[in-house]
Design an enzyme around this catalytic site. Sequence first.
Site, PDB file in Angstrom:
ATOM      1  N   ASP A   1      46.959  49.854  24.129  1.00  0.00           N
ATOM      2  CA  ASP A   1      46.043  50.918  24.506  1.00  0.00           C
ATOM      3  C   ASP A   1      46.882  52.185  24.658  1.00  0.00           C
ATOM      4  O   ASP A   1      48.111  52.133  24.757  1.00  0.00           O
ATOM      5  CB  ASP A   1      45.333  50.536  25.811  1.00  0.00           C
ATOM      6  CG  ASP A   1      44.133  51.422  26.086  1.00  0.00           C
ATOM      7  OD1 ASP A   1      43.863  52.319  25.264  1.00  0.00           O
ATOM      8  OD2 ASP A   1      43.482  51.217  27.113  1.00  0.00           O
TER       9      ASP A   1
ATOM     10  N   CYS B   1      42.039  24.459  39.590  1.00  0.00           N
ATOM     11  CA  CYS B   1      41.070  23.925  40.549  1.00  0.00           C
ATOM     12  C   CYS B   1      41.133  22.401  40.633  1.00  0.00           C
ATOM     13  O   CYS B   1      40.787  21.819  41.652  1.00  0.00           O
ATOM     14  CB  CYS B   1      39.662  24.397  40.187  1.00  0.00           C
ATOM     15  SG  CYS B   1      39.513  26.192  40.313  1.00  0.00           S
TER      16      CYS B   1
ATOM     17  N   ASP C   1      41.751  58.482  22.917  1.00  0.00           N
ATOM     18  CA  ASP C   1      40.377  58.989  23.001  1.00  0.00           C
ATOM     19  C   ASP C   1      40.102  59.545  24.391  1.00  0.00           C
ATOM     20  O   ASP C   1      40.879  59.327  25.320  1.00  0.00           O
ATOM     21  CB  ASP C   1      39.380  57.872  22.686  1.00  0.00           C
ATOM     22  CG  ASP C   1      39.472  56.753  23.704  1.00  0.00           C
ATOM     23  OD1 ASP C   1      40.592  56.249  23.929  1.00  0.00           O
ATOM     24  OD2 ASP C   1      38.444  56.388  24.303  1.00  0.00           O
TER      25      ASP C   1
ATOM     26  N   CYS D   1      34.614  24.353  39.643  1.00  0.00           N
ATOM     27  CA  CYS D   1      35.371  24.498  38.398  1.00  0.00           C
ATOM     28  C   CYS D   1      36.300  23.299  38.275  1.00  0.00           C
ATOM     29  O   CYS D   1      36.656  22.681  39.279  1.00  0.00           O
ATOM     30  CB  CYS D   1      36.171  25.801  38.473  1.00  0.00           C
ATOM     31  SG  CYS D   1      37.317  26.043  37.114  1.00  0.00           S
TER      32      CYS D   1
ATOM     33  N   CYS E   1      39.165  23.590  36.077  1.00  0.00           N
ATOM     34  CA  CYS E   1      40.348  24.059  35.353  1.00  0.00           C
ATOM     35  C   CYS E   1      41.601  23.467  35.996  1.00  0.00           C
ATOM     36  O   CYS E   1      41.555  22.992  37.128  1.00  0.00           O
ATOM     37  CB  CYS E   1      40.394  25.584  35.319  1.00  0.00           C
ATOM     38  SG  CYS E   1      41.016  26.353  36.829  1.00  0.00           S
TER      39      CYS E   1
END
Lengths: 506, 506
Positions: free
Chosen positions: B59, B286, B94, B281, B283
């Site tokens: 960016d 977790c 931008d 969760c 994952c």
Amino acid sequence: MPVINPNLLVIEPREMVKMGAEILITNAYIIYKKEELREEALKKGVHSLLKWDKPLMTDSGSYQLYEYGDLEISNSDIIDFQMRVGSDIITPLDIPTPPFVSRRKALKDLEATLERMEEAKRLFSASAEAAAEGGCESSGEVGGGSESGGRGSREGGAKGEASALLAGVVQGSTYLDLREESAKRLAAMQFDIYAIGGVVPLLELYEFGRIMDIIATAKMNLPLNAPVHLFGAGHPMFFSFAVALGCDLFDSAAYAIYAKDKRYLTSEGTLYAEDLNYLPCSCPVCASHSAKEVRESVELLAAHNLYVAFEEMRVVKQSIVEGTLWELCERRARSHPSLMDALRRLTKYVDFIERLDPVTKHPFFYLSETCASRPEVRRFAGMLERFKLRGKVLLTTFPLNEGEAARRMEQEGYEHVLVVKPPFGAFPIELAETYPVGQSEIPNEIDEHAKEVALEHVLRLMRLNRDAKFFVECDERWANMKKMEEVKKIASEFVLRGDDEECEEG
Amino acid sequence: MPVINPNLLVIEPREMVKMGAEILITNAYIIYKKEELREEALKKGVHSLLKWDKPLMTDSGSYQLYEYGDLEISNSDIIDFQMRVGSDIITPLDIPTPPFVSRRKALKDLEATLERMEEAKRLFSASAEAAAEGGCESSGEVGGGSESGGRGSREGGAKGEASALLAGVVQGSTYLDLREESAKRLAAMQFDIYAIGGVVPLLELYEFGRIMDIIATAKMNLPLNAPVHLFGAGHPMFFSFAVALGCDLFDSAAYAIYAKDKRYLTSEGTLYAEDLNYLPCSCPVCASHSAKEVRESVELLAAHNLYVAFEEMRVVKQSIVEGTLWELCERRARSHPSLMDALRRLTKYVDFIERLDPVTKHPFFYLSETCASRPEVRRFAGMLERFKLRGKVLLTTFPLNEGEAARRMEQEGYEHVLVVKPPFGAFPIELAETYPVGQSEIPNEIDEHAKEVALEHVLRLMRLNRDAKFFVECDERWANMKKMEEVKKIASEFVLRGDDEECEEG
């Protein structure tokens, strides 16, 4: 409760602890039928047989009765066997009646089931008395062939079998009056746990609406302080709905059965493993294997399926903590049209739910038409009767803050300012910060149904306060609603106003 | 694309590969501003700086421009810097215009942004030409101070910076005509990737409906074969909606920012970590930590948040494979009322979606009123024009199978039998097995809106076939609908029939 088939351990019980299991269920009849399993269970207990030292429920073989029509064991023998092997939750041999049978058959089956439940209660009481007499060791009478007592190897063991819990099973097929009768008579017998049986064929047919009726009918007629088990409901997509109507326990053979069929469970439905290009899950199985590996392995599929079931249980529990279980059902309902029927059916029992629902909780989210039937809306409507209005009353569909309201009360001489918010209705500005109206989020474009419900409540309020003079102001979209005609008739003044805010440009 | 802050690696990029990362994004301006980072990036390349050998987007610092109003670098310098450090996707500087500014400001910002985009294109082409002239090594001219070439250490490196891709950024604030103008002019300049900027404040305000308008307006005016990036959209709850309108790339700093604020992401919203009693969760974080551990650790929260973001991307991808992305949006919309606005907004662009939607896919699930506006329904309505009906036509709201239809055609002399199915309308029995009518699942209790849409289509069909004689039969609930009055007027015969099936009892 993961279902353990003692003949075929797809996942070892000790592995299941890591996945989140705190209690298992196994089938006492399968153990009883196979000599080597029976002998070991009688000798060392069912916990030792499964290498599991946490709570364990046993089923009685009624599913086998349903499948094969006949069993090699009686109700009293299978109960006795469950006691002797040290099961923690014992299930009598109920007769699972299929859905959509004739009323006569459903009634006959139910009477037989209830007799067996009574027999179970008698045996259980006798065993408890015998245990009490015999002290810590189980008595020779009841514990008959029990060598050393099944629970001897467990923490708190050797307390006598009667320290186990007994489950009473609700039957009655798809006849709700029979389900009601069944629940009432079981409740009178006082079981420790109540189980709702005979729903598996309905689950397989995705008849979720009917299952909701069956659960609600049972729950409304069972003691509210006893756990309720939904027999055979192992697919996570339905957990939230069953819990919303008061189920506490589930058993799942689904994790293994679906895996065998090469199917991958999610909380939002079932996928064919062969269609998996990406794994829509982060469980330890999916996080460490490729889609291809999972597709091809029954073991990996079973482990994933079980992880997902436990995850959904935690999702449900966390939503209860937050007070967002209804919102969870709204989401899950969008997994399948048949779950939409389940959601709609939930609104049928909203009076029952409302009585037990917490008074305040997480902000109310309006997520679909069914949300207009939520208990919070029902309760708010009930509060209407307590509002006493007199004098000039402003009723507005424009969101006012308290400052603006105070100014208008002073300048325009209103006694009360009421703001209309769908789906609730009109609330006095003094309640603007209170639950639920003050803690509710609605979409910018709300559906007509929510506005109709709000107007119904407005009309009721106006009719309850005939002495007040209502000055109604609303925007064009509200003005075009049918029910607004009736509001106009009662109002002293009716003003159609443009939405000032929308006209301005920054 | 996880956002990497080169000053503060919450999770090491190499760890992110395990989590599913295939591409990262970092901020070239932050690297440029800090001497030690700048020197290392110029010397060894940005990939080496971040120890990352896969694709990397940079960016330009426009977010910092937005936050602080001024930057120490020009557009051409930051583009040159991105090329020199070997970024794979380069972003010009931008000007991100906030939402709800005056039109004059939005237009002025947009013109400035478009000038910078043109400048970027010129610099990029010049660099490509120079690279072509200079052969494999990057030219001294453009690559100026580049020591050994940023990409030297990478696979396929030393190809010259111009092998990178250039992103064109769509601006225009909340003015859709300016967004359209912006997209059209960028499309004419031919970028490799298009990025939609300036939506972060709208995401923070949960103005999802407006973001849908912005995405749709951009997408409809950009080349359909170029990837579209939604800048700053890192919360998984919105991914499915953005993808439904054609976004391909997302960047997420959310995983780290929310973790720092002790917030736990889910695909269905954000929870305060302190409210977590159960981890909803599975994952790897977790699955291997307690709720308490997760609550208290920024690192664990960040890792969980990133796992969830990647999981949702896989959920979206798998839903595309299955053809169930709309269904996914239906579910996600029930996470927050503002996402309901996003879903409703999706229906506004259904003609655009319909043109690009696959002809057949997964069974159509009717899950809410918005499903009556799905592209499949729109397309089916368009097919009506191809049905040519003559003679006696039976139009029935009762589900008939092909055998029953054939029997009635013979016995009662119908030329055609058409069955009404909400929300589609009437289909000739010959199409009973075809997509979508034949592969659609609707709830038992379907809402009135779906039936109204079906009746609209029925009316259209009747009006298109004035020569045919319509015999209409329906049940009471259909008969009570307003639109049925119009059907009656056109019909040669109208029969109200009880639902035979419902009356029988087994």
